[in-house]
Design an enzyme around this catalytic site. Sequence first.
Site, PDB file in Angstrom:
ATOM      1  CG  ASP A 161      -1.757   1.313   1.201  1.00 43.45           C
ATOM      2  OD1 ASP A 161      -2.479   1.542   0.216  1.00 43.45           O
ATOM      3  OD2 ASP A 161      -1.643   2.106   2.137  1.00 43.45           O
ATOM      4  CB  SER A 183      -5.532   1.952  -0.054  1.00 44.76           C
ATOM      5  OG  SER A 183      -4.846   2.799   0.814  1.00 44.76           O
TER       6      SER A 183
HETATM    7  N1  URA Z   1      -6.775   6.669   2.928  1.00 44.11           N
HETATM    8  C1  URA Z   1      -5.996   5.607   2.652  1.00 44.11           C
HETATM    9  O1  URA Z   1      -5.330   5.069   3.517  1.00 44.11           O
HETATM   10  N2  URA Z   1      -5.980   5.132   1.392  1.00 44.11           N
HETATM   11  C2  URA Z   1      -6.712   5.676   0.405  1.00 44.11           C
HETATM   12  O2  URA Z   1      -6.661   5.193  -0.706  1.00 44.11           O
HETATM   13  C3  URA Z   1      -7.507   6.798   0.708  1.00 44.11           C
HETATM   14  C4  URA Z   1      -7.526   7.274   1.983  1.00 44.11           C
END
Ligand code: URA
Length: 440
Positions: A161, A183
């Site tokens: 991520d 994510s």
């Molecule tokens: N917050 C996150 O951690 N990821 C995203 O894609 C959007 C907001």
Amino acid sequence: MNMPDVIQKKRDGGELSRAEIDFFVQGFTAGTIPDYQAAALLMAMFLRKLNLEETYHLTEAMRLSGESADLSAIPGIKVDKHSTGGVGDKTTLVVAPLAAACGVPIAKMSGRGLGFTGGTIDKLEAIPGFQTAVAPTDFLDQIGRIGLAVVGQTARIAPADKKIYVLRDVTATVDDISLITASIMSKKLASGSDAIVLDVKCGKGAFMEDMESAGQLARMMVDMGRQAGKKTIALITDANQPLGQTVGNSLEVIEAIETLKGAGPADITELSLVLAGYMIYAGEKADTPEAGRKMAEAALADGRALAKLRQLITAQGGDPAVIDDYSRFPQPANCLHIYASSAQPFSAAYVTAINARRIGLASQHSGAGRIQKDDPLDLSAGIRLLKKVGDPVKADAAIAVLYGNDIAKLEAAAGEVRTAFTIETAPPKDSSLLILDVIE
Ligand code: URA
């Protein structure tokens, strides 16, 4: 398998298999797939969309790209909270001590600011000495001792991520429901808590601007949580205007402390009590969210939540005296008042809208956020809104104050603050609804 074939398949609207998604996530995390191929695939995913199954596979692949935290040594139901990102959203600083003061163990891993939205870790670092990088054993030990820790995401949790987000941030592929789901949920599922309360922001200051897309995002994240066996609840909350009166790191921590002293703005106080109520319910310390809220109200009123914040600051090396003496926070060298007449010409009227995204951008440009990923922050920088939606204003009244060390940055941000305000002669329709929906 090779990347051009995977990109082409998605580009042409095909459904990616688990093996293809694993191939992409593993290769990109390991560095064998370059940024340009990953960016092309992300854009194909953004334009062609992922179905529920593909989103599930992407979430799983990202979760498995690193370690999963083991919180089993901590007794009780551990509850996590995550916001999809809003302007002026300092609720974690209020909600985490509130829920912990009611006996719910909180093992919170938070992020830094993204684009025009702020991040809890940057805010906490405005407290002199506060450490957000905490070793896993100290993290567990602290939760055992005081029932609460708020730390930065370690590189070992969902590293995919981290890499994918940086690329999305600069390739216009952030605001996609499946990519946001993967994510957020990959990190949340790897963080080891038993239950998750999600605050899905909806409106001009959020990635999801309308109820339909916010609802889809909320349902998809709840679905991912449930499939992983975690109790997951999503609240869809209004993000059309900034939350509270301040945006910027020190300013927001001070506002959170004021809220825990019972003197915070009505919207922050209300949202924090509702979210804490759901966390206390998810942590099985209350039978209903409403009963949880009552417990949170009691912890706010008798000072237990504020005492919990003091314990948190002390445990993580910060200066707890900031709670009683705000001059210990980084102080700005400059301030710039923005007047109503410079927002729009009129004699007397009402604020009918404050565009949260523009305020977020102005805060970022004042020095409170990063323009490039390694920019140092001015922790004293930000905005205080002197008027909120519904407030009457006179032409000569100040509507906001910009703070920061670099006057040139404040002057550049001033225009954005001015255009964020809409001032009209008739009062706005009632816009006080804060909780728009709850998905369980
Ligand atoms: N917050 C996150 O951690 N990821 C995203 O894609 C959007 C907001």
